[in-house]
Scaffold this motif. Structure first.
Motif, PDB file in Angstrom:
ATOM      1  N   ARG A 100       0.820  -1.211   0.000  1.00 46.11           N
ATOM      2  CA  ARG A 100       0.000   0.000   0.000  1.00 46.11           C
ATOM      3  C   ARG A 100       0.854   1.262   0.000  1.00 46.11           C
ATOM      4  N   VAL A 101       0.337   2.279  -0.672  1.00 44.35           N
ATOM      5  CA  VAL A 101       0.967   3.595  -0.705  1.00 44.35           C
ATOM      6  C   VAL A 101       0.022   4.576  -0.020  1.00 44.35           C
ATOM      7  N   ALA A 102       0.527   5.303   0.955  1.00 45.48           N
ATOM      8  CA  ALA A 102      -0.305   6.247   1.698  1.00 45.48           C
ATOM      9  C   ALA A 102      -0.595   7.489   0.858  1.00 45.48           C
ATOM     10  N   ILE A 103      -1.851   7.899   0.837  1.00 43.20           N
ATOM     11  CA  ILE A 103      -2.246   9.118   0.142  1.00 43.20           C
ATOM     12  C   ILE A 103      -1.916  10.325   1.021  1.00 43.20           C
ATOM     13  N   ASP A 104      -1.487  11.398   0.374  1.00 43.79           N
ATOM     14  CA  ASP A 104      -1.219  12.657   1.076  1.00 43.79           C
ATOM     15  C   ASP A 104      -2.564  13.315   1.381  1.00 43.79           C
ATOM     16  N   THR A 105      -3.231  12.801   2.396  1.00 41.46           N
ATOM     17  CA  THR A 105      -4.586  13.260   2.714  1.00 41.46           C
ATOM     18  C   THR A 105      -4.607  14.715   3.169  1.00 41.46           C
ATOM     19  N   GLN A 106      -3.511  15.187   3.727  1.00 40.63           N
ATOM     20  CA  GLN A 106      -3.452  16.584   4.141  1.00 40.63           C
ATOM     21  C   GLN A 106      -3.569  17.512   2.925  1.00 40.63           C
ATOM     22  N   SER A 107      -2.854  17.186   1.863  1.00 41.92           N
ATOM     23  CA  SER A 107      -2.946  17.990   0.648  1.00 41.92           C
ATOM     24  C   SER A 107      -4.309  17.829  -0.020  1.00 41.92           C
ATOM     25  N   LEU A 130      -2.630   6.092 -13.567  1.00 42.89           N
ATOM     26  CA  LEU A 130      -1.872   6.311 -12.336  1.00 42.89           C
ATOM     27  C   LEU A 130      -1.404   4.992 -11.728  1.00 42.89           C
ATOM     28  N   GLU A 131      -2.263   3.999 -11.765  1.00 40.16           N
ATOM     29  CA  GLU A 131      -1.949   2.735 -11.090  1.00 40.16           C
ATOM     30  C   GLU A 131      -0.666   2.095 -11.593  1.00 40.16           C
ATOM     31  N   VAL A 132      -0.439   2.123 -12.912  1.00 43.55           N
ATOM     32  CA  VAL A 132       0.727   1.412 -13.449  1.00 43.55           C
ATOM     33  C   VAL A 132       2.040   2.052 -13.017  1.00 43.55           C
ATOM     34  N   GLN A 133       2.004   3.293 -12.541  1.00 39.18           N
ATOM     35  CA  GLN A 133       3.231   3.947 -12.062  1.00 39.18           C
ATOM     36  C   GLN A 133       3.596   3.516 -10.641  1.00 39.18           C
ATOM     37  N   LEU A 134       2.634   3.034  -9.895  1.00 42.18           N
ATOM     38  CA  LEU A 134       2.877   2.778  -8.471  1.00 42.18           C
ATOM     39  C   LEU A 134       3.927   1.703  -8.198  1.00 42.18           C
ATOM     40  N   PRO A 135       3.901   0.543  -8.876  1.00 42.56           N
ATOM     41  CA  PRO A 135       4.948  -0.444  -8.593  1.00 42.56           C
ATOM     42  C   PRO A 135       6.364   0.088  -8.855  1.00 42.56           C
ATOM     43  N   PHE A 136       6.523   0.935  -9.863  1.00 39.33           N
ATOM     44  CA  PHE A 136       7.833   1.550 -10.103  1.00 39.33           C
ATOM     45  C   PHE A 136       8.227   2.436  -8.923  1.00 39.33           C
ATOM     46  N   LEU A 137       7.300   3.260  -8.469  1.00 35.53           N
ATOM     47  CA  LEU A 137       7.593   4.153  -7.345  1.00 35.53           C
ATOM     48  C   LEU A 137       7.878   3.355  -6.076  1.00 35.53           C
ATOM     49  N   GLN A 138       7.121   2.295  -5.855  1.00 36.70           N
ATOM     50  CA  GLN A 138       7.342   1.465  -4.669  1.00 36.70           C
ATOM     51  C   GLN A 138       8.711   0.797  -4.696  1.00 36.70           C
ATOM     52  N   THR A 139       9.193   0.474  -5.885  1.00 36.86           N
ATOM     53  CA  THR A 139      10.486  -0.192  -6.019  1.00 36.86           C
ATOM     54  C   THR A 139      11.651   0.793  -5.906  1.00 36.86           C
ATOM     55  N   CYS A 140      11.471   1.999  -6.437  1.00 37.68           N
ATOM     56  CA  CYS A 140      12.572   2.963  -6.515  1.00 37.68           C
ATOM     57  C   CYS A 140      12.709   3.852  -5.288  1.00 37.68           C
ATOM     58  N   LEU A 141      11.613   4.101  -4.578  1.00 39.07           N
ATOM     59  CA  LEU A 141      11.642   5.010  -3.440  1.00 39.07           C
ATOM     60  C   LEU A 141      11.496   4.258  -2.132  1.00 39.07           C
ATOM     61  N   ASN A 142      11.689   4.984  -1.047  1.00 40.02           N
ATOM     62  CA  ASN A 142      11.493   4.422   0.289  1.00 40.02           C
ATOM     63  C   ASN A 142      10.105   4.847   0.777  1.00 40.02           C
ATOM     64  N   ASP A 143      10.009   5.466   1.913  1.00 39.57           N
ATOM     65  CA  ASP A 143       8.712   5.924   2.413  1.00 39.57           C
ATOM     66  C   ASP A 143       8.320   7.224   1.716  1.00 39.57           C
ATOM     67  N   PHE A 144       7.129   7.240   1.128  1.00 32.91           N
ATOM     68  CA  PHE A 144       6.645   8.458   0.472  1.00 32.91           C
ATOM     69  C   PHE A 144       5.122   8.471   0.519  1.00 32.91           C
TER      70      PHE A 144
END
Length: 262
Positions: A100-107, A130-144
């Motif tokens: 899971r990726v947390a949404i920036d609910t504050q923004s 948007l969905e197809v970008q998420l696995p790339f972001l999950q693999t390349c970044l840490n907590d975001f």
């Protein structure tokens, strides 16, 4: 807890966490570095067998700056719903086979009060851009945290106003999800897409949906990147006719760009 579950896992990319991670690791196994802070990417959003390797050509630069990037603004076109303005999700998390990726609910709460912004579970539910970008972001970044923004009938200038202040933060990355031309012959597509890339590289925010389905997001980026003096670097350009699974009769174009500080 409101979760937007994956809608295109098993179609645009594998639903198996193990196979998905293996595929991404293969594409990203030789990460590149960028001397300047990376501020944005332009990446395609077709099925991974068509455009995954093109997207990876830009994503591979994020590994070296993963500790800096804590927020991602992700912009893509709405393919299923037509509406005025932009749509944010009602979810607290976006889920993929990798987690899971947390949404920036504050923004989200700040932006939802603005005209031409709606919060909609329905608009986001089945959207793939948007969905197809998420696995790339999950693999390349840490907590975001993620701010997912779908565009429809809205001007790039309006979107630029919406995200300008948020994107000024040093720890924020903008990802624009867009394919190029659709369903032309191989040679015609090469000509059209080459012209589109020339416009992008001249920072001309005049792209139409016929040139790039995510033209609103690209034009938004170009407006802001030119104002800030950011550098655009093309990393890959192909169309589906260049892949093992695509024919050359009706192709779709794919490009990836890296956007960095000068």
């Amino acid at each position: 807890m409101r979760i937007r579950h994956p809608a295109v896992a098993g179609r645009f990319y594998t639903h198996s966490p193990e196979q998905l991670q293996q595929q991404l690791t293969g594409w990203l196994s030789q990460p590149e570095s960028c001397d300047q802070p990376i501020r944005a990417l332009i990446v395609p959003h077709a099925g991974y067998v068509f455009s995954g390797a093109v997207a990876a050509q830009a994503y591979q630069y994020l590994n070296s700056q993963a500790d800096r990037i804590k927020k991602v603004i992700l912009i893509g076109p709405s393919h299923r719903h037509y509406f005025r303005g932009c749509a944010l999700p009602a979810a607290d998390y976006f889920e993929t086979p990798l987690g899971r990726v947390a949404i920036d609910t504050q923004s989200v709460e700040k932006l939802r009060e603005i005209e031409d912004i709606e919060v909609s579970e329905q608009v986001h539910a089945l959207e793939h851009s948007l969905e197809v970008q998420l696995p790339f972001l999950q693999t390349c970044l840490n907590d975001f945290t993620l701010l997912p923004l779908l565009t429809s009938n809205v001007s790039p200038a309006k979107v630029a106003t919406l995200i300008d202040k948020l994107w000024q933060e040093d720890n924020c990355l903008l990802v624009v999800s867009s394919d190029l031309s659709h369903f032309h012959s191989y040679k015609d597509a090469q000509h059209i897409d080459s012209h589109t890339c020339n416009l992008i590289e001249r920072y001309e925010p005049s792209l139409t949906p016929e040139q790039a389905c995510g033209s609103t997001g690209i034009n938004t980026l170009l407006l802001l990147a030119k104002k800030r003096g950011y550098q655009l670097t093309r990393k890959a350009l192909i169309n589906s006719g260049d892949t093992k699974v695509g024919d050359k009769e009706r192709v779709v174009g794919y490009v990836s760009y890296l956007v960095s500080e000068p």
